[in-house]
Design a protein around this motif. Structure first.
Motif, PDB file in Angstrom:
ATOM      1  N   CYS A   1      -8.059  -6.260 -12.411  1.00 53.59           N
ATOM      2  CA  CYS A   1      -7.234  -5.191 -11.870  1.00 53.59           C
ATOM      3  C   CYS A   1      -6.465  -5.727 -10.677  1.00 53.59           C
ATOM      4  N   ARG A   2      -5.499  -4.975 -10.233  1.00 53.62           N
ATOM      5  CA  ARG A   2      -4.764  -5.359  -9.036  1.00 53.62           C
ATOM      6  C   ARG A   2      -4.962  -4.297  -7.967  1.00 53.62           C
ATOM      7  N   VAL A   3      -5.040  -4.744  -6.743  1.00 51.62           N
ATOM      8  CA  VAL A   3      -5.256  -3.844  -5.606  1.00 51.62           C
ATOM      9  C   VAL A   3      -4.196  -4.147  -4.557  1.00 51.62           C
ATOM     10  N   PRO A   4      -3.859  -3.168  -3.705  1.00 48.50           N
ATOM     11  CA  PRO A   4      -2.843  -3.411  -2.675  1.00 48.50           C
ATOM     12  C   PRO A   4      -3.265  -4.539  -1.735  1.00 48.50           C
ATOM     13  N   CYS A   5      -2.340  -5.406  -1.422  1.00 48.41           N
ATOM     14  CA  CYS A   5      -2.603  -6.483  -0.464  1.00 48.41           C
ATOM     15  C   CYS A   5      -2.723  -5.874   0.925  1.00 48.41           C
ATOM     16  N   PRO A   6      -3.849  -6.048   1.602  1.00 51.97           N
ATOM     17  CA  PRO A   6      -4.019  -5.424   2.908  1.00 51.97           C
ATOM     18  C   PRO A   6      -3.104  -6.004   3.971  1.00 51.97           C
ATOM     19  N   VAL A   7      -2.615  -7.215   3.755  1.00 48.30           N
ATOM     20  CA  VAL A   7      -1.771  -7.858   4.759  1.00 48.30           C
ATOM     21  C   VAL A   7      -0.361  -7.280   4.765  1.00 48.30           C
ATOM     22  N   CYS A   8       0.193  -7.093   3.573  1.00 47.89           N
ATOM     23  CA  CYS A   8       1.605  -6.684   3.529  1.00 47.89           C
ATOM     24  C   CYS A   8       1.827  -5.272   2.996  1.00 47.89           C
ATOM     25  N   TYR A   9       0.779  -4.542   2.644  1.00 45.94           N
ATOM     26  CA  TYR A   9       0.957  -3.187   2.137  1.00 45.94           C
ATOM     27  C   TYR A   9       1.618  -2.297   3.200  1.00 45.94           C
ATOM     28  N   ASP A  10       1.105  -2.386   4.434  1.00 47.67           N
ATOM     29  CA  ASP A  10       1.675  -1.577   5.506  1.00 47.67           C
ATOM     30  C   ASP A  10       3.120  -1.971   5.786  1.00 47.67           C
ATOM     31  N   ARG A  11       3.408  -3.264   5.643  1.00 45.31           N
ATOM     32  CA  ARG A  11       4.765  -3.734   5.877  1.00 45.31           C
ATOM     33  C   ARG A  11       5.722  -3.146   4.839  1.00 45.31           C
ATOM     34  N   LYS A  12       5.301  -3.114   3.569  1.00 45.56           N
ATOM     35  CA  LYS A  12       6.140  -2.558   2.515  1.00 45.56           C
ATOM     36  C   LYS A  12       6.323  -1.053   2.708  1.00 45.56           C
ATOM     37  N   HIS A  13       5.247  -0.380   3.127  1.00 48.40           N
ATOM     38  CA  HIS A  13       5.328   1.056   3.381  1.00 48.40           C
ATOM     39  C   HIS A  13       6.335   1.337   4.493  1.00 48.40           C
ATOM     40  N   ALA A  14       6.296   0.522   5.552  1.00 49.46           N
ATOM     41  CA  ALA A  14       7.227   0.695   6.663  1.00 49.46           C
ATOM     42  C   ALA A  14       8.658   0.434   6.211  1.00 49.46           C
ATOM     43  N   ALA A  15       8.850  -0.572   5.369  1.00 52.90           N
ATOM     44  CA  ALA A  15      10.192  -0.879   4.872  1.00 52.90           C
ATOM     45  C   ALA A  15      10.747   0.277   4.050  1.00 52.90           C
ATOM     46  N   LYS A  16       9.897   0.920   3.243  1.00 52.05           N
ATOM     47  CA  LYS A  16      10.333   2.079   2.462  1.00 52.05           C
ATOM     48  C   LYS A  16      10.724   3.229   3.385  1.00 52.05           C
ATOM     49  N   ASN A  17       9.946   3.429   4.452  1.00 48.11           N
ATOM     50  CA  ASN A  17      10.273   4.485   5.406  1.00 48.11           C
ATOM     51  C   ASN A  17      11.618   4.224   6.076  1.00 48.11           C
ATOM     52  N   ARG A  18      11.863   2.962   6.442  1.00 48.94           N
ATOM     53  CA  ARG A  18      13.131   2.632   7.079  1.00 48.94           C
ATOM     54  C   ARG A  18      14.292   2.834   6.108  1.00 48.94           C
ATOM     55  N   LEU A  19      14.069   2.477   4.848  1.00 46.38           N
ATOM     56  CA  LEU A  19      15.103   2.671   3.845  1.00 46.38           C
ATOM     57  C   LEU A  19      15.407   4.152   3.650  1.00 46.38           C
ATOM     58  N   ALA A  20      14.356   4.968   3.659  1.00 43.71           N
ATOM     59  CA  ALA A  20      14.528   6.406   3.459  1.00 43.71           C
ATOM     60  C   ALA A  20      15.128   7.099   4.676  1.00 43.71           C
ATOM     61  N   SER A  21      15.089   6.441   5.829  1.00 38.25           N
ATOM     62  CA  SER A  21      15.565   7.072   7.065  1.00 38.25           C
ATOM     63  C   SER A  21      17.076   7.231   7.101  1.00 38.25           C
ATOM     64  N   GLY A  22      17.809   6.415   6.328  1.00 38.30           N
ATOM     65  CA  GLY A  22      19.256   6.457   6.374  1.00 38.30           C
ATOM     66  C   GLY A  22      19.845   5.560   7.448  1.00 38.30           C
ATOM     67  N   LEU A  23      19.034   4.683   8.014  1.00 39.30           N
ATOM     68  CA  LEU A  23      19.498   3.765   9.044  1.00 39.30           C
ATOM     69  C   LEU A  23      20.554   2.829   8.462  1.00 39.30           C
ATOM     70  N   PRO A  24      21.708   2.685   9.104  1.00 37.68           N
ATOM     71  CA  PRO A  24      22.753   1.810   8.560  1.00 37.68           C
ATOM     72  C   PRO A  24      22.334   0.348   8.579  1.00 37.68           C
ATOM     73  N   GLU A  25      22.969  -0.435   7.736  1.00 40.32           N
ATOM     74  CA  GLU A  25      22.590  -1.828   7.533  1.00 40.32           C
ATOM     75  C   GLU A  25      22.586  -2.622   8.831  1.00 40.32           C
ATOM     76  N   GLU A  26      23.568  -2.397   9.689  1.00 37.32           N
ATOM     77  CA  GLU A  26      23.678  -3.192  10.909  1.00 37.32           C
ATOM     78  C   GLU A  26      22.589  -2.891  11.935  1.00 37.32           C
ATOM     79  N   LEU A  27      21.822  -1.822  11.703  1.00 36.13           N
ATOM     80  CA  LEU A  27      20.763  -1.462  12.650  1.00 36.13           C
ATOM     81  C   LEU A  27      19.360  -1.644  12.085  1.00 36.13           C
ATOM     82  N   LYS A  28      19.247  -2.052  10.827  1.00 38.88           N
ATOM     83  CA  LYS A  28      17.936  -2.078  10.178  1.00 38.88           C
ATOM     84  C   LYS A  28      16.953  -3.059  10.808  1.00 38.88           C
ATOM     85  N   ASN A  29      17.447  -4.134  11.395  1.00 33.06           N
ATOM     86  CA  ASN A  29      16.551  -5.138  11.971  1.00 33.06           C
ATOM     87  C   ASN A  29      16.437  -5.048  13.486  1.00 33.06           C
ATOM     88  N   LYS A  30      16.948  -3.978  14.067  1.00 32.11           N
ATOM     89  CA  LYS A  30      16.850  -3.804  15.508  1.00 32.11           C
ATOM     90  C   LYS A  30      15.456  -3.276  15.860  1.00 32.11           C
TER      91      LYS A  30
END
Length: 272
Positions: free
Chosen positions: A67-96
């Protein structure tokens, strides 16, 4: 219960035990071509770990089954990236980020400290006002970046001119899901960037009334809000004193006004 069902149940109960196989090693090896943005040391960059059972109920090694299980190291990172994507933050501000906001002047440190304080405890209202290029949008985006990592509900970013245009369109079309009501009622952190910005340098009466309506609703319902405005609080007082009083009371010591000075315009620098 069939034999297959029994075996599957036993496998699911034991697949948490890792079994070192060549296949498992290959699947968990990072592939920079497929996942260039996630060089995770634990998984192959996909955010999942593949784990295998030692043996099935018959005593035979499970082999490629597992079976496969969520990677504990990067699962939170991917979740945060999805939240940032859903926020509507423009491209030029995404890495600020707040950590990436370099500051050497007292006014910069004051603004950064207020932003960090809000990001750690997103309650009430934070007002960042001042001339273009002094880092307000960077700090607002940094708050979204931080809240995306720590919160379950994605924060929302709106450019004030674009929000006003959407409000006008929805009002003319008599849509039930009025954008203004969405912003007023949203429980998550809402960032209003370029708050009250206007092409002719002075907000219209309709824009000021819309701003008052939104801020009144959000402060009354204790919704966390960030306002990044090209005007200082005193400047807003000159336009609409009632709105100024509403903002200043809600923000308290998180009312940051940066006095105009051409040396504070870092719009062409990396730090902003």
């Amino acid at each position: 219960m069939s034999q297959n069902q029994s075996q599957n149940g036993a496998l699911e109960s034991t697949c948490k035990v890792p079994y070192t196989l060549t296949l498992a090693q290959r699947m968990n090896q990072h592939d920079p071509k497929r996942y260039p943005d996630n060089p995770c040391p634990s998984c192959n960059g996909s955010g999942w770990l593949y784990e295998y059972a030692f043996e099935d109920p018959t005593g035979v090694k499970a082999g490629d089954q597992g079976c496969r299980v969520p990677c504990p190291v990067c699962y939170d990172r991917k979740h945060a990236a999805k939240n940032r994507l859903a926020s509507g933050l423009p491209e030029e501000l995404k890495n600020k980020t707040l950590k990436g906001f370099e500051c050497s002047e007292p006014w910069q440190r004051q603004a950064l400290e207020a932003a960090v304080s809000f990001a750690k405890n997103p309650e009430g209202l934070l007002f960042l006002g001042g001339q273009s290029g002094c880092g307000k949008s960077h700090l607002a985006a940094g708050i979204i970046y931080h809240v995306s990592e720590s919160g379950s509900q994605p924060p929302l970013y709106y450019s004030w001119p674009e929000l006003l245009a959407a409000v006008r369109r929805s009002s003319r079309n008599w849509r039930a899901d009025d954008v203004r009501d969405l912003v007023k009622d949203c429980r998550a952190v809402v960032v209003l960037d370029d708050f009250l910005a206007a092409p002719n340098g002075r907000p219209s009466t309709a824009a000021l009334e819309t701003a008052f309506e939104i801020i009144s609703a959000r402060t009354a319902n204790k919704r966390p809000t960030v306002l990044a405005s090209p005007y200082t609080a005193e400047g807003i007082n000159g336009f609409y004193s009632v709105l100024f009083k509403k903002i200043s009371r809600a923000a308290g010591d998180r009312l940051i006004s940066i006095d105009p000075d051409e040396r504070k315009d870092f719009s062409m620098a990396k730090v902003v």
